[in-house]
Design an enzyme around this catalytic site. Structure first.
Site, PDB file in Angstrom:
ATOM      1  N   ASP A  30      -9.338 108.910 115.162  1.00  0.00           N
ATOM      2  CA  ASP A  30      -9.735 107.632 114.461  1.00  0.00           C
ATOM      3  C   ASP A  30     -11.131 107.021 114.864  1.00  0.00           C
ATOM      4  O   ASP A  30     -11.547 107.123 116.160  1.00  0.00           O
ATOM      5  CB  ASP A  30      -8.683 106.620 114.394  1.00  0.00           C
TER       6      ASP A  30
ATOM      7  N   ASN B 226       3.736  98.977 116.780  1.00  0.00           N
ATOM      8  CA  ASN B 226       4.790  99.041 115.388  1.00  0.00           C
ATOM      9  C   ASN B 226       4.696 100.563 115.280  1.00  0.00           C
ATOM     10  O   ASN B 226       5.376 100.659 114.209  1.00  0.00           O
ATOM     11  CB  ASN B 226       3.895  98.343 114.269  1.00  0.00           C
TER      12      ASN B 226
ATOM     13  N   HIS C 293       2.670 103.063 114.959  1.00  0.00           N
ATOM     14  CA  HIS C 293       1.823 103.840 114.660  1.00  0.00           C
ATOM     15  C   HIS C 293       1.235 104.968 115.469  1.00  0.00           C
ATOM     16  O   HIS C 293       1.434 104.846 116.684  1.00  0.00           O
ATOM     17  CB  HIS C 293       0.443 102.885 114.098  1.00  0.00           C
TER      18      HIS C 293
ATOM     19  N   GLU D 261      -0.379 103.347 110.003  1.00  0.00           N
ATOM     20  CA  GLU D 261       0.543 102.186 110.014  1.00  0.00           C
ATOM     21  C   GLU D 261       1.975 102.332 109.475  1.00  0.00           C
ATOM     22  O   GLU D 261       2.059 103.343 108.580  1.00  0.00           O
ATOM     23  CB  GLU D 261      -0.236 100.832 109.602  1.00  0.00           C
TER      24      GLU D 261
END
Ligand code: F6R
Length: 243
Positions: A67, A136, A138, A143
């Site tokens: 990313d 979280n 990810h 996400e």
């Protein structure tokens, strides 16, 4: 899943670097999927050390990073392009043009994301994908809620992700969007190695690998992949037996 727990961050970083080195040794033209973030820094430092000692040779390997932030110039100190140069690419011998990081700048990011997918496919697909895990759950910047069949695309980052990353990197501000390989892209890798360290990751590690498979915890889908190694330090593994 093959979950391996090491005494501390140094030990897990060495073990992870060894897995990458073994991968390249058994297939010199391996295609590696690479991650940024604080977790793999120690692994990259070990790989640089191993390269200097003549124990690993990247000359035939190819890499694709997960990313990059939208709008981020590759020379920006906050960019993942820069992170990879500083932590790995400037210190080892990938051949020119063989390392790839998604571009966060350009007129048509959607088209560029599709082109990134085509490049991964043209390289023969990813042999070994390295992942961290967000607070979280990810993976990449997929996400919670990301479809399991998603491909490389522009994504919105959660407020939590932006604020955690801002704190870690001491950046004054960070973009709220990124280009990320998709869940489907990651799952197509032949082998996956996820790293997590520190007590702060214990809860999400246990939800991801001992809890139900759900898009609410993106990393949980790795339970479906046939060849995943999870490399943890003892604090991150703390809650694994209690669920
Ligand atoms: C990084 C990435 C992210 C990180 C995750 C954990 O390329 O895709 O999924 O792996 O946010 O980050 P750290 O390692 O900083 O805790």
């Amino acid at each position: 899943m093959d979950i391996r727990v090491y005494r501390d961050y140094h030990e897990m970083s060495r073990a992870a670097a060894q897995i990458i080195a073994d991968q390249i040794r058994s297939k010199p033209d391996s295609v590696l999927g690479l991650a940024t973030g604080s977790t793999p820094e120690g692994m990259y430092a070990e790989l640089v050390k191993m390269y200097r000692e003549g124990k690993v040779d990247f000359s035939k390997a190819t890499s694709f990073n997960l990313d990059e932030y939208v709008g981020m110039d590759p020379s920006d100190p906050r960019s993942y392009h820069r992170f990879m140069r500083v932590n790995l690419f400037d210190h080892v011998n990938f051949a020119p043009g063989k390392t790839h990081v998604p571009s966060g700048i350009g007129d048509n990011l959607d088209e560029q994301a599709m082109e990134y997918e085509r490049m991964i496919a043209a390289a023969g697909g990813i042999d070994l994908q390295v992942l961290g895990i967000g607070m979280n759950g990810h993976i990449g910047f997929n996400e919670p809620g990301s479809p399991f069949d998603s491909r490389t695309r522009v994504v919105d980052l959660s407020e939590q992700t932006v604020s955690v990353n801002r704190e870690k990197t001491e950046a004054e501000s960070l973009p709220t969007q990124a280009v990320s390989m998709g869940m489907g892209t990651i799952l197509q890798s032949r082998r996956i190695m996820l790293l997590a360290n520190g007590a702060g990751k214990a809860e999400i590690v246990s939800r991801a690998f001992k809890g139900p498979i759900t898009t609410d915890v993106p990393a949980s889908v790795l339970q479906r992949h046939p060849d995943v190694i999870v490399i943890l330090d003892a604090p991150a593994a703390r809650l694994l037996d209690s669920k």
